[in-house]
Design an enzyme around this catalytic site. Structure first.
Site, PDB file in Angstrom:
ATOM      1  N   LYS A   1       0.829  -1.204   0.000  1.00 57.83           N
ATOM      2  CA  LYS A   1       0.000   0.000   0.000  1.00 57.83           C
ATOM      3  C   LYS A   1       0.864   1.256   0.000  1.00 57.83           C
ATOM      4  O   LYS A   1       0.557   2.235  -0.664  1.00 57.83           O
ATOM      5  CB  LYS A   1      -0.930   0.012   1.215  1.00 57.83           C
ATOM      6  CG  LYS A   1      -2.123  -0.916   1.097  1.00 57.83           C
ATOM      7  CD  LYS A   1      -3.046  -0.745   2.301  1.00 57.83           C
ATOM      8  CE  LYS A   1      -4.173  -1.774   2.291  1.00 57.83           C
ATOM      9  NZ  LYS A   1      -4.873  -1.830   3.588  1.00 57.83           N
TER      10      LYS A   1
ATOM     11  N   LYS B   1      -5.762  -9.865  -7.189  1.00 59.04           N
ATOM     12  CA  LYS B   1      -6.825 -10.192  -6.249  1.00 59.04           C
ATOM     13  C   LYS B   1      -8.060  -9.373  -6.605  1.00 59.04           C
ATOM     14  O   LYS B   1      -7.945  -8.202  -6.972  1.00 59.04           O
ATOM     15  CB  LYS B   1      -6.356  -9.841  -4.829  1.00 59.04           C
ATOM     16  CG  LYS B   1      -7.401 -10.107  -3.755  1.00 59.04           C
ATOM     17  CD  LYS B   1      -6.880  -9.759  -2.368  1.00 59.04           C
ATOM     18  CE  LYS B   1      -8.059  -9.611  -1.415  1.00 59.04           C
ATOM     19  NZ  LYS B   1      -7.666  -9.435  -0.025  1.00 59.04           N
TER      20      LYS B   1
ATOM     21  N   LYS C   1     -12.381  -3.888  -5.546  1.00 61.70           N
ATOM     22  CA  LYS C   1     -13.141  -2.807  -6.156  1.00 61.70           C
ATOM     23  C   LYS C   1     -12.218  -1.815  -6.872  1.00 61.70           C
ATOM     24  O   LYS C   1     -12.505  -1.358  -7.968  1.00 61.70           O
ATOM     25  CB  LYS C   1     -13.935  -2.092  -5.062  1.00 61.70           C
ATOM     26  CG  LYS C   1     -15.128  -1.371  -5.602  1.00 61.70           C
ATOM     27  CD  LYS C   1     -15.999  -0.862  -4.467  1.00 61.70           C
ATOM     28  CE  LYS C   1     -17.221  -0.187  -5.044  1.00 61.70           C
ATOM     29  NZ  LYS C   1     -18.083   0.356  -3.986  1.00 61.70           N
TER      30      LYS C   1
END
Ligand code: TRP
Length: 328
Positions: A114, A193, A196
């Site tokens: 991230k 993966k 959204k």
């Protein structure tokens, strides 16, 4: 008092759930709710570590709760609540921040991934697994159903628990991960993966037509270029979806036909489509019912928060006591 072991799991309020959330987590939750004393949480305090639109937050929380219930989480059997309704989560997270080490947190692959994607990294993103640990141990939960990507966070949670117990006396059990059958659901790109933010999902609310429109171009075994080329189901994410939706005899036929180049990918996808849509239909019907009565969802969340606050208050009292933070 329940004699069942206590189980905790959380999901981010990303609004409407997609089949990755469903196969990877929620369907498993539904199966577990009769075996354990289940606490299921919509983790909004985790969600704020990523940029978001303020006006979207409440609809996302309510939508997530609605779809979780529509999938079959039953408020008679399990507790569903929103993290920020129980302020002890953040209080305990602060306490555990003084136990967790920078070294351990810096090794978390999810943090590294991230952090790489953004120019400025907030401290909450770094201590995210500490809040996750607090979520679990606040209720002394022993079982934590998660996807494979959360196993490292659970290892850290156990490490934090050991340090806390060592320093202040036996307080928390070490939580164990429980990996569901769907370990990791890839997106329709057969690469990342399902999430959204990648736009590679099928949401639970999608119409039959829209599901087909997404399945049709979905990537299969890239080495099977023509109908007469044999395929390898193990390299095909559509096949993985077959294994989660079709009855076993259909799954074996699908694999056989793929290896023998007996059936084209589009026809194969039509079979999946049929089973997927049949699975989604009752969920969509229940979601429509709940959407017509959002006050029911709010009531369930309010009752869930009341139940959790009582447990949380008790844990914090014990924790502060052990740490010399209670005035006597
Ligand atoms: N980090 C988890 C995820 O992204 C969500 C989560 C937050 C969670 N707190 C938790 C999962 C506690 C299990 C237990 O999937």
């Amino acid at each position: 008092m329940s004699t069942q072991k206590r189980l905790f799991s959380g999901v981010q309020p990303s609004g409407e759930l997609h089949i990755g959330n469903y196969l990877g987590a929620i369907r498993n939750w539904v199966a577990l709710q009769s075996q354990f004393e289940c606490l299921f949480c919509v983790v909004d305090y985790h969600a704020i570590t990523q940029p978001y639109a303020v006006d979207d937050m409440q609809p996302r929380i309510l939508d997530a709760a609605t779809w979780i219930l529509a999938c079959g989480v039953d408020p008679e059997k399990a507790t569903l609540f929103v993290q920020s309704d129980v302020p002890e989560h953040t209080e305990l997270a602060w306490i555990l921040n003084s136990v967790a080490t920078m070294g351990d947190l810096g090794r978390m692959t999810q943090f590294k991934e991230k952090a790489e994607q953004q120019a400025s990294v907030n401290a909450g993103l770094f201590t995210y697994p500490v809040l996750q640990t607090a979520d679990i141990v606040l209720y002394k939960a022993e079982v934590v159903p998660v996807g494979e990507d959360q196993v490292q966070h659970l290892e850290l949670a156990r490490e934090i628990v050991r340090s806390f117990n060592g320093r202040y006396g036996q307080t928390f059990p070490e939580p164990q991960p429980r990996i569901g059958a769907a370990r990791r659901i890839l997106g329709l790109d057969n690469q990342f993966k399902m999430s959204k933010s990648r736009g590679n999902t099928i949401t639970l609310s999608e119409s039959a037509e829209s599901v087909m429109a997404k399945l049709a171009p979905a990537v299969t075994d890239v080495n099977r270029k023509r109908l007469k080329d044999p395929g390898d189901p193990e390299k095909c994410n559509v096949y993985t979806l077959h294994t989660h939706y079709d009855p076993p005899e259909v799954v074996s036929d699908v694999a056989e036909q793929c290896r023998a180049a007996g059936r084209g990918c589009l026809d194969c996808k039509k079979i999946l489509h049929r089973h997927m849509v049949a699975d989604m239909a009752p969920i969509q019907a229940r979601a429509a019912e709940l959407k017509a009565h959002p006050e029911r969802v709010r009531e369930i969340l309010a009752a869930g928060a009341d139940h959790c606050r009582a447990i949380a208050r008790e844990t914090l009292r014990e924790v502060r006591d052990k740490m010399g933070l209670n005035r006597r």
